[in-house]
Write an enzyme that holds these catalytic residues in place. Structure first.
Site, mmCIF file in Angstrom:
data_model
loop_
_atom_site.group_PDB
_atom_site.id
_atom_site.type_symbol
_atom_site.label_atom_id
_atom_site.label_comp_id
_atom_site.label_asym_id
_atom_site.label_seq_id
_atom_site.Cartn_x
_atom_site.Cartn_y
_atom_site.Cartn_z
ATOM 1 N N THR A 37 -16.369 53.224 69.953
ATOM 2 C CA THR A 37 -15.918 54.389 69.254
ATOM 3 C C THR A 37 -14.470 54.639 68.905
ATOM 4 O O THR A 37 -13.623 53.553 69.467
ATOM 5 C CB THR A 37 -16.245 55.559 70.367
ATOM 6 N N ASP A 38 -14.104 55.547 68.149
ATOM 7 C CA ASP A 38 -12.868 55.487 67.577
ATOM 8 C C ASP A 38 -11.867 56.295 68.856
ATOM 9 O O ASP A 38 -10.634 56.381 68.617
ATOM 10 C CB ASP A 38 -12.718 56.232 66.423
ATOM 11 N N GLU A 39 -12.602 56.950 69.889
ATOM 12 C CA GLU A 39 -11.940 57.563 70.905
ATOM 13 C C GLU A 39 -10.878 56.642 71.829
ATOM 14 O O GLU A 39 -9.998 57.020 72.309
ATOM 15 C CB GLU A 39 -12.840 58.224 71.638
ATOM 16 N N TYR B 199 -14.463 59.110 79.754
ATOM 17 C CA TYR B 199 -15.362 58.261 78.760
ATOM 18 C C TYR B 199 -14.590 57.236 77.738
ATOM 19 O O TYR B 199 -14.987 55.951 77.765
ATOM 20 C CB TYR B 199 -16.075 59.398 77.720
ATOM 21 N N LYS C 237 -15.086 53.199 77.635
ATOM 22 C CA LYS C 237 -15.499 52.456 76.358
ATOM 23 C C LYS C 237 -14.412 51.359 76.059
ATOM 24 O O LYS C 237 -14.583 50.341 75.611
ATOM 25 C CB LYS C 237 -15.704 53.381 75.168
ATOM 26 N N ASN D 184 -12.998 71.704 63.791
ATOM 27 C CA ASN D 184 -14.104 72.164 64.438
ATOM 28 C C ASN D 184 -14.546 73.773 63.996
ATOM 29 O O ASN D 184 -15.893 73.753 63.895
ATOM 30 C CB ASN D 184 -13.901 72.323 66.117
ATOM 31 N N ARG E 24 -11.331 72.258 76.530
ATOM 32 C CA ARG E 24 -11.734 70.868 76.986
ATOM 33 C C ARG E 24 -10.587 70.055 77.873
ATOM 34 O O ARG E 24 -9.503 70.082 77.104
ATOM 35 C CB ARG E 24 -12.384 69.859 75.947
HETATM 36 P P1 NAD Z 1 -26.811 58.771 73.371
HETATM 37 O O1 NAD Z 1 -26.062 59.248 74.791
HETATM 38 O O2 NAD Z 1 -27.508 59.649 72.700
HETATM 39 O O3 NAD Z 1 -27.647 57.675 74.064
HETATM 40 C C1 NAD Z 1 -27.490 56.379 75.023
HETATM 41 C C2 NAD Z 1 -28.744 55.778 75.562
HETATM 42 O O4 NAD Z 1 -28.286 54.614 76.367
HETATM 43 C C3 NAD Z 1 -29.513 56.584 76.078
HETATM 44 O O5 NAD Z 1 -31.123 56.434 75.415
HETATM 45 C C4 NAD Z 1 -29.756 56.135 77.425
HETATM 46 O O6 NAD Z 1 -31.113 56.285 78.154
HETATM 47 C C5 NAD Z 1 -29.300 54.715 77.458
HETATM 48 N N1 NAD Z 1 -28.650 54.254 78.720
HETATM 49 C C6 NAD Z 1 -27.778 55.047 79.444
HETATM 50 N N2 NAD Z 1 -27.047 54.281 80.541
HETATM 51 C C7 NAD Z 1 -28.095 53.026 80.583
HETATM 52 C C8 NAD Z 1 -28.241 52.091 81.464
HETATM 53 N N3 NAD Z 1 -27.607 51.803 82.468
HETATM 54 N N4 NAD Z 1 -29.117 50.968 80.977
HETATM 55 C C9 NAD Z 1 -29.950 51.093 79.896
HETATM 56 N N5 NAD Z 1 -29.906 52.242 79.080
HETATM 57 C C10 NAD Z 1 -28.961 53.176 79.258
HETATM 58 O O7 NAD Z 1 -25.560 57.823 72.807
HETATM 59 P P2 NAD Z 1 -25.240 57.526 71.400
HETATM 60 O O8 NAD Z 1 -24.747 58.885 70.865
HETATM 61 O O9 NAD Z 1 -26.492 57.103 70.570
HETATM 62 O O10 NAD Z 1 -24.247 56.359 71.350
HETATM 63 C C11 NAD Z 1 -24.515 55.230 71.171
HETATM 64 C C12 NAD Z 1 -23.424 54.146 71.248
HETATM 65 O O11 NAD Z 1 -22.724 54.479 70.315
HETATM 66 C C13 NAD Z 1 -22.686 54.452 72.421
HETATM 67 O O12 NAD Z 1 -22.261 53.168 73.013
HETATM 68 C C14 NAD Z 1 -21.369 55.350 72.112
HETATM 69 O O13 NAD Z 1 -20.388 55.098 73.226
HETATM 70 C C15 NAD Z 1 -21.136 55.026 70.803
HETATM 71 N N6 NAD Z 1 -20.648 55.999 69.995
HETATM 72 C C16 NAD Z 1 -21.363 56.945 69.524
HETATM 73 C C17 NAD Z 1 -20.702 58.055 68.901
HETATM 74 C C18 NAD Z 1 -21.407 59.309 68.763
HETATM 75 O O14 NAD Z 1 -20.771 60.131 67.915
HETATM 76 N N7 NAD Z 1 -22.605 59.685 69.171
HETATM 77 C C19 NAD Z 1 -19.617 57.733 68.198
HETATM 78 C C20 NAD Z 1 -19.067 56.654 68.414
HETATM 79 C C21 NAD Z 1 -19.570 55.533 69.254
HETATM 80 O O1 DAU Z 2 -15.200 60.109 68.080
HETATM 81 C C1 DAU Z 2 -16.447 59.613 68.444
HETATM 82 C C2 DAU Z 2 -17.088 60.231 69.812
HETATM 83 O O2 DAU Z 2 -17.635 61.519 69.512
HETATM 84 C C3 DAU Z 2 -17.968 59.287 70.446
HETATM 85 O O3 DAU Z 2 -17.702 58.272 71.065
HETATM 86 C C4 DAU Z 2 -18.834 60.198 71.543
HETATM 87 O O4 DAU Z 2 -20.065 59.512 72.321
HETATM 88 C C5 DAU Z 2 -19.281 61.662 70.803
HETATM 89 O O5 DAU Z 2 -19.777 62.471 71.898
HETATM 90 C C6 DAU Z 2 -18.187 62.267 70.024
HETATM 91 O O6 DAU Z 2 -17.175 62.804 71.161
HETATM 92 P P1 DAU Z 2 -16.674 64.299 70.952
HETATM 93 O O7 DAU Z 2 -15.987 64.593 72.136
HETATM 94 O O8 DAU Z 2 -15.753 64.361 69.829
HETATM 95 O O9 DAU Z 2 -17.855 65.022 70.356
HETATM 96 P P2 DAU Z 2 -18.460 66.598 70.873
HETATM 97 O O10 DAU Z 2 -19.615 66.683 69.938
HETATM 98 O O11 DAU Z 2 -18.702 66.575 72.309
HETATM 99 O O12 DAU Z 2 -17.247 67.512 70.484
HETATM 100 C C7 DAU Z 2 -16.833 67.540 69.165
HETATM 101 C C8 DAU Z 2 -15.673 68.761 69.222
HETATM 102 O O13 DAU Z 2 -16.341 69.956 69.304
HETATM 103 C C9 DAU Z 2 -14.606 68.402 70.136
HETATM 104 O O14 DAU Z 2 -13.258 68.477 69.491
HETATM 105 C C10 DAU Z 2 -14.937 69.238 71.281
HETATM 106 C C11 DAU Z 2 -15.690 70.128 70.432
HETATM 107 N N1 DAU Z 2 -16.679 71.186 70.970
HETATM 108 C C12 DAU Z 2 -17.700 70.452 71.634
HETATM 109 C C13 DAU Z 2 -18.732 71.195 72.260
HETATM 110 C C14 DAU Z 2 -19.927 70.428 72.743
HETATM 111 C C15 DAU Z 2 -16.541 72.487 71.125
HETATM 112 O O15 DAU Z 2 -15.759 73.237 70.591
HETATM 113 N N2 DAU Z 2 -17.661 73.171 71.500
HETATM 114 C C16 DAU Z 2 -18.929 72.736 72.468
HETATM 115 O O16 DAU Z 2 -19.598 73.328 72.890
#
Ligand code: NAD
Ligand code: DAU
Length: 354
Positions: free
Chosen positions: A132-134, A158, A162, A257, A290
């Site tokens: 992730t970029d975080e 989180y 990562k 947002n 948050r």
């Molecule tokens: P998600 O939370 O939707 O899915 C995570 C999956 O991992 C689920 O299917 C869960 O059952 C599985 N899992 C969790 N713990 C496990 C374990 N101990 N063993 C086996 N499986 C397990 O996540 P996502 O949004 O699909 O993200 C996928 C990857 O991309 C993650 O590594 C996340 O950090 C990264 N990422 C996500 C975003 C985003 O915006 N969603 C952005 C940047 C990076």
């Molecule tokens: O940047 C990549 C990341 O993006 C991933 O690594 C994470 O897995 C993914 O969850 C996401 O993280 P964020 O914290 O940025 O995503 P989230 O959807 O939780 O929130 C996006 C923005 O919206 C953040 O600034 C918080 C705000 N927010 C979120 C929720 C859930 C709100 O204002 N209200 C809300 O109810």
């Protein structure tokens, strides 16, 4: 065959659909099916002979080793993680276990498997770590976007977990020569995203007539990436990425947002107008911020464009419209939102509006 950890989750499931739509090569999904893992997201490929599934925890090294020995994959793509920032504030333990310990166990299982491969297969093997970029922390409005050399400065449990996993992957390459690739991407959106993340949560709450909880002043910026663009980037890095390198992946879509929520409301006003003629915008409610909320993320994706020819195809306008339409068309999938304890904590932390 390729192995995909965590591919019953949002990005991994989209990756399975992308891969099987493009390639003949089979996949084995390894997933613990936590609250975020949903086999319904993989239902469209359930009877495809190229699709295989194993329920397991990535911390279970012997179970991973047994599957490696049986199926002999040529690559493993590591999606599995605890991924939601608010959950990591609520309970960081699961994040350390899965993201740090789990990545370590996986790396060790893979290292032993890889070391025993014949030379050509050993040279061709890839471990691709999805991150992730975080990990880079928070930008001010005038800072340049994150590059692959931006120093790590994670701010949430989180992102710290990562960052730790990224460092482990890097170290296994430098110390043991493991053929690794790492991608760091911005916020994904699209079909099959669990409705606790901003975009699907807002769609879900809007349709349910509930408040739309905007944290703080709503001026935090995220750089939105359509999930299928991300899947194309991962496939490209797997194919041609340079070993040991990291690649930033972003959508070139920096949006505040509150603007995201306004756009979603306007789309829903068009696609599913309310009976009383009022706008979904009336449901917007500002709630507590948050803790440790990162102000701005922005990705400089010039390296992956220059080296691998990848650019995002979807604009935020086209991607968001597709996403809203998908959620409107799939209410049953959305109904499978669970986890009462977490919802209670969200209510306490952010107030009744959340
Ligand atoms: P998600 O939370 O939707 O899915 C995570 C999956 O991992 C689920 O299917 C869960 O059952 C599985 N899992 C969790 N713990 C496990 C374990 N101990 N063993 C086996 N499986 C397990 O996540 P996502 O949004 O699909 O993200 C996928 C990857 O991309 C993650 O590594 C996340 O950090 C990264 N990422 C996500 C975003 C985003 O915006 N969603 C952005 C940047 C990076
Ligand atoms: O940047 C990549 C990341 O993006 C991933 O690594 C994470 O897995 C993914 O969850 C996401 O993280 P964020 O914290 O940025 O995503 P989230 O959807 O939780 O929130 C996006 C923005 O919206 C953040 O600034 C918080 C705000 N927010 C979120 C929720 C859930 C709100 O204002 N209200 C809300 O109810």
């Amino acid at each position: 065959m390729i192995f995909l950890t965590g591919a019953a989750g949002f990005i991994g499931a989209n990756f399975v659909h992308h891969w099987l739509g493009q390639k003949d090569e089979p996949v084995l999904v390894l997933d613990a099916l936590t609250y975020a893992g949903n086999l319904e997201s993989l239902a469209p490929v359930a009877s495809d002979p190229r699709y295989h599934f194993a329920q397991l925890d990535i911390c279970d090294r012997p179970a991973v080793t047994a599957l490696l020995t049986t199926h002999r994959p040529r690559a493993l793509l590591h999606f599995a993680a605890e991924s939601h920032v608010d959950r990591s504030i609520h309970g960081p333990g699961d994040f350390i276990r899965t993201n740090v310990q789990g990545t370590f166990e996986l790396l060790e299982a893979i290292r032993a498997y890889w070391a025993g491969l014949p030379a050509p297969e050993k040279a061709a093997f890839r471990f691709l770590h999805v991150s992730t970029d975080e990990v880079y922390g928070s930008l001010s409005p005038t800072d340049p976007a994150f590059t692959e050399t931006t120093p790590y400065a994670p701010n949430s449990p989180y992102s710290a977990s990562k960052a730790a996993s990224d460092h482990l992957v890097r170290a296994w390459h430098h110390t043991y020569g493991l053929p690794v690739l790492t991608t760091n991407c911005s916020n994904n959106y699209g079909p099959y995203q669990f409705p606790e993340k901003l975009i699907p949560l807002m769609i879900h709450n809007a349709l349910a007539g509930k408040p739309l909880p905007v944290y703080g002043d709503g001026q935090n910026v995220r750089d939105w990436l359509y999930v299928q663009d991300h899947c194309r980037a991962i496939a490209r890095v797997l194919e041609a990425g340079r070993l040991g390198e990291t690649y930033n992946v972003g959508g070139c879509n920096e949006v505040k947002n509150l603007d995201v929520v306004h756009t979603l409301c306007d789309l829903l006003d068009q696609l599913r107008p309310k009976m009383d003629g009022s706008s979904y915008r009336a449901q917007i409610t500002f709630v507590a911020d948050r803790p440790g909320h990162d102000r701005r993320y922005a990705i400089d994706a010039r390296k992956i464009e220059r080296e691998l020819g990848w650019t995002p195809q979807e604009t935020f306008a086209t991607g968001l419209r597709k996403t809203v339409q998908w959620y409107l068309d799939n209410p049953d999938w959305v109904e499978h939102v669970t986890s009462g304890a977490y919802r209670q904590w969200v209510g306490k932390q952010y107030g009744a509006a959340a």
